[in-house]
Each structure stands twice: as C-alpha cells, then as structure tokens.
Design an enzyme around this catalytic site. Structure first.
Site, PDB file in Angstrom:
ATOM      1  N   THR A 166      41.062  36.321  36.635  1.00 26.80           N
ATOM      2  CA  THR A 166      42.169  35.697  35.895  1.00 26.80           C
ATOM      3  C   THR A 166      43.252  35.414  36.914  1.00 26.80           C
ATOM      4  O   THR A 166      43.251  36.005  37.985  1.00 26.80           O
ATOM      5  CB  THR A 166      42.713  36.723  34.853  1.00 26.80           C
ATOM      6  OG1 THR A 166      41.680  37.072  33.961  1.00 26.80           O
ATOM      7  CG2 THR A 166      43.904  36.220  34.076  1.00 26.80           C
ATOM      8  N   ARG A 194      34.692  34.715  22.312  1.00 25.15           N
ATOM      9  CA  ARG A 194      35.358  35.953  22.777  1.00 25.15           C
ATOM     10  C   ARG A 194      36.716  35.628  23.401  1.00 25.15           C
ATOM     11  O   ARG A 194      36.833  34.739  24.235  1.00 25.15           O
ATOM     12  CB  ARG A 194      34.462  36.658  23.799  1.00 25.15           C
ATOM     13  CG  ARG A 194      35.087  37.888  24.454  1.00 25.15           C
ATOM     14  CD  ARG A 194      35.747  37.554  25.780  1.00 25.15           C
ATOM     15  NE  ARG A 194      36.323  38.742  26.428  1.00 25.15           N
ATOM     16  CZ  ARG A 194      37.093  38.709  27.501  1.00 25.15           C
ATOM     17  NH1 ARG A 194      37.377  37.548  28.062  1.00 25.15           N
ATOM     18  NH2 ARG A 194      37.574  39.803  28.018  1.00 25.15           N
ATOM     19  N   GLY A 196      39.941  37.277  25.580  1.00 26.36           N
ATOM     20  CA  GLY A 196      40.376  38.425  26.365  1.00 26.36           C
ATOM     21  C   GLY A 196      41.841  38.743  26.110  1.00 26.36           C
ATOM     22  O   GLY A 196      42.421  38.341  25.091  1.00 26.36           O
ATOM     23  N   ASP A 197      42.448  39.425  27.056  1.00 28.68           N
ATOM     24  CA  ASP A 197      43.857  39.809  26.938  1.00 28.68           C
ATOM     25  C   ASP A 197      44.804  38.682  27.325  1.00 28.68           C
ATOM     26  O   ASP A 197      45.978  38.694  26.947  1.00 28.68           O
ATOM     27  CB  ASP A 197      44.145  41.030  27.809  1.00 28.68           C
ATOM     28  CG  ASP A 197      43.815  40.782  29.291  1.00 28.68           C
ATOM     29  OD1 ASP A 197      42.874  40.014  29.574  1.00 28.68           O
ATOM     30  OD2 ASP A 197      44.498  41.358  30.156  1.00 28.68           O
ATOM     31  N   THR A 217      44.992  41.365  35.102  1.00 30.06           N
ATOM     32  CA  THR A 217      43.659  40.815  35.329  1.00 30.06           C
ATOM     33  C   THR A 217      42.695  41.998  35.205  1.00 30.06           C
ATOM     34  O   THR A 217      43.092  43.142  35.368  1.00 30.06           O
ATOM     35  CB  THR A 217      43.510  40.171  36.716  1.00 30.06           C
ATOM     36  OG1 THR A 217      43.679  41.179  37.717  1.00 30.06           O
ATOM     37  CG2 THR A 217      44.525  39.086  36.943  1.00 30.06           C
ATOM     38  N   GLY A 218      41.447  41.689  34.941  1.00 24.26           N
ATOM     39  CA  GLY A 218      40.475  42.769  34.757  1.00 24.26           C
ATOM     40  C   GLY A 218      39.853  42.650  33.385  1.00 24.26           C
ATOM     41  O   GLY A 218      39.862  41.581  32.768  1.00 24.26           O
ATOM     42  N   GLY A 220      39.715  42.461  29.896  1.00 21.51           N
ATOM     43  CA  GLY A 220      40.750  42.210  28.908  1.00 21.51           C
ATOM     44  C   GLY A 220      40.672  43.088  27.683  1.00 21.51           C
ATOM     45  O   GLY A 220      41.700  43.422  27.078  1.00 21.51           O
TER      46      GLY A 220
HETATM   47  N1  GLY Z   1      41.424  39.520  31.915  1.00 23.60           N
HETATM   48  C1  GLY Z   1      40.759  38.376  31.487  1.00 23.60           C
HETATM   49  C2  GLY Z   1      39.739  38.562  30.479  1.00 23.60           C
HETATM   50  O1  GLY Z   1      39.299  39.679  30.212  1.00 23.60           O
HETATM   51  O2  GLY Z   1      39.328  37.582  29.903  1.00 23.60           O
END
Ligand code: GLY
Length: 311
Positions: A166, A194, A196-197, A217-218, A220
C-alpha cells in the site's frame, strides 16, 4: 512543512513537497504524491500495475482525510480507474458521503469526468496466472469465473508476506494543517469485493490537526480489527509521546487472536511536525522530507513484534 511516506512513496514525495512550497494545502500535497505512486506500473501494490483479485480483476481502495475539518472521502473495490485517491478526494468534496464501493464508485468517477482505463498490466496478468496455476488444475483455472467456491483457493494462493502492500502519505502545510492519504490494490489474489483498511477511516488512515496523523500498510484486516490509525491518534490525545502512541497501537495488534495474522507497518506525524514509523518487521524504513530539504531522508522504523499466523 513536511511530507512523510511509506518507502514506495519515493516516486512522489518530491512532488508533494513542491506542492507545499508553492503554497498548496496538505490535502493537495498528499493527493499529488500518491497519484505518482498510482501511476507507477512497477509498484504491484498500488494503482496501475497492481496485482488483481483471484478472478484477475484489479480492485482499488483509497482514502483521504483532512485533519483540519476531519472531513474524509474514500473509494473501495473500484475497477477501471487509475487514480482512486483523486476520486476519494471528490467523494470528500462533492458528496454528503464518506465511502463509495464497487459499481457506485465507478459510476461516480465517470460522473466526475475521470477517464476509465484497463488496469491489468501484462506483467500483473502474467504473475497472477503463474501464481494461480501453481495451485490449480488447468481446467479449474480456465473456468475460474464459474467456480462455485473460491474461498479455499484464496487462502492457498495469497502470500501473507506480500498481502498488504500500500502507499501512505501524510503532509503538514504552511498553516500547520495535516492531511493523510492511503491507496492500494489490496492483497494480491484476494476474494472479489474484499476491502482492506485503506478505505476505512480510523483503520488505515486518520488525521486530526489537534494531535497528529497515522496511516497503515500491511495486513488490513488487522488494522480494521484494532482501529489502528485512530488508536495511534487517540493515544496522542491521551498524552502519550509519538513513540509511545505508535508502540501502543502496534501492541494492540499483537493482542489479536485468530488464525490469520501477518505484517503491519504504521507511519505517523504529530502536531508539531515530528515524524515516526513502526513495523512488525526488523529493518524496515520509511521516508520524509521537510520543505527546506533538497531530498528525502530514509529512516528506520521502530520494530514492535507481532506474531504471524497463517491458517
Ligand atoms: N493494507 C492494505 C490492505 O490490506 O489492503
């Protein structure tokens, strides 16, 4: 004035700083920096060139938050448009909503005059195909869209180490206003739809002039469950230092139970313009550049251990 970014923001940070030097707002700088990452075909975690979902469709998530007003905008599972951060900004500025997803987000992008584009690059398509064919019989891969059950294939194909690439940008402008932006193509080979965060305000993105800002990032799913970006800013509000607030937000993630835990990284800025970053992996870096610096500095993130589990 300062811009802070995840390391892959290197292609956009100088432009973002230049926007601030020219009198642009923190929101302008964040958008300008992220657009260059979204346009980079070599970054397979963001925008054009991003890896697709398990069906081979590129679905993008992004959000932007104005720390002066706490206004925010986001798009999620957006197909067919290369600059989700700019569409997220339009959601913030033009609609009484915060988050648009899927077909509605694409419809709004068209309505606002954004140009549609094929988002799956030949390189991303090749890697997707190779990765899935490593696990799937050829006849199954050939009829992927008709498969009644994709869930087991998602688990097999997804690489937890690469799950959540990200880009994060935080900027503070000449007025002291802070903005934070996040953009991603999400997990490679994710289940269609789906999120993410990154498009979830409070999870992957939060900015509040009075205290500071944070972005993730990581993986989510973890930041959603722990409300990580908002937690860090709330810890600042409660009086912690930036180092304490970031460490505490990471420790919240280490307390998560369940079968799927992976990597998490946070960048942050306090209201005094002091940057910091945190990672559950040793040796990870981030970048920042103040307006009086000729080039960005790459600095080490504070390591905070989080257990990893997969299945
Ligand atoms: N951090 C981005 C995701 O999990 O999509």
């Amino acid at each position: 004035m300062i811009v802070v970014a995840s390391s892959n923001g290197i292609v956009g940070i100088q432009t973002a700083v230049q926007v601030l030097r020219a009198g642009g707002t923190a929101v302008d700088a964040v958008e300008a920096g992220i657009r260059l990452v979204e346009a980079n075909p070599d970054d397979h975690t963001v925008g054009y060139g991003g890896y697709p979902n398990i069906l081979g469709q590129v679905e993008l998530d992004a959000s932007i938050m104005n720390g002066r007003t706490l206004e925010s905008g986001a798009v999620a599972a957006l197909q067919g448009y290369p600059h989700p951060i700019s569409i997220a900004r339009k959601v913030m500025e033009e609609l009484p909503h915060v988050l648009l997803a899927g077909a509605g987000a694409a419809r709004f992008a068209a309505e606002m005059g954004f140009t549609a584009q094929e988002m799956l690059t030949p390189e991303a398509q090749r890697v997707w195909q190779e990765r899935l064919q490593r696990h799937m019989p050829p006849e199954l891969f050939a009829n992927l869209h008709a498969q009644p059950a994709l869930r087991d294939w998602v688990r097999l194909a997804t690489d937890p180490e690469r799950a959540g690439g990200t880009v994060n940008f935080i900027a503070q402008d000449a007025h002291g206003d802070i903005a934070c932006g996040v953009s991603t193509s999400g997990w490679a080979w994710k289940y269609p739809g789906r999120l993410g965060d990154s498009p979830i305000i409070g999870a992957g993105n939060y900015a509040d002039n009075r205290y500071g800002a944070a972005a993730c990032t990581g993986m989510g799913e973890m930041a959603i469950r722990a409300a990580t970006a908002r937690s860090l800013v709330l810890y600042l509000k409660m009086g912690m230092t930036l180092a304490e607030a970031g460490t505490e937000a990471m420790r919240d993630l280490a307390d998560l139970h369940g079968r799927f835990l992976s990597v998490m990284n946070i960048i942050a800025l306090d209201r005094h313009g002091q940057p910091a970053a945190f990672s559950s992996q040793q040796g990870k870096t981030y970048i920042y550049q103040r307006a009086d610096m000729v080039e960005p500095i790459e600095a080490l993130r504070t390591f905070v251990a989080i257990p990893t589990r997969w299945g």
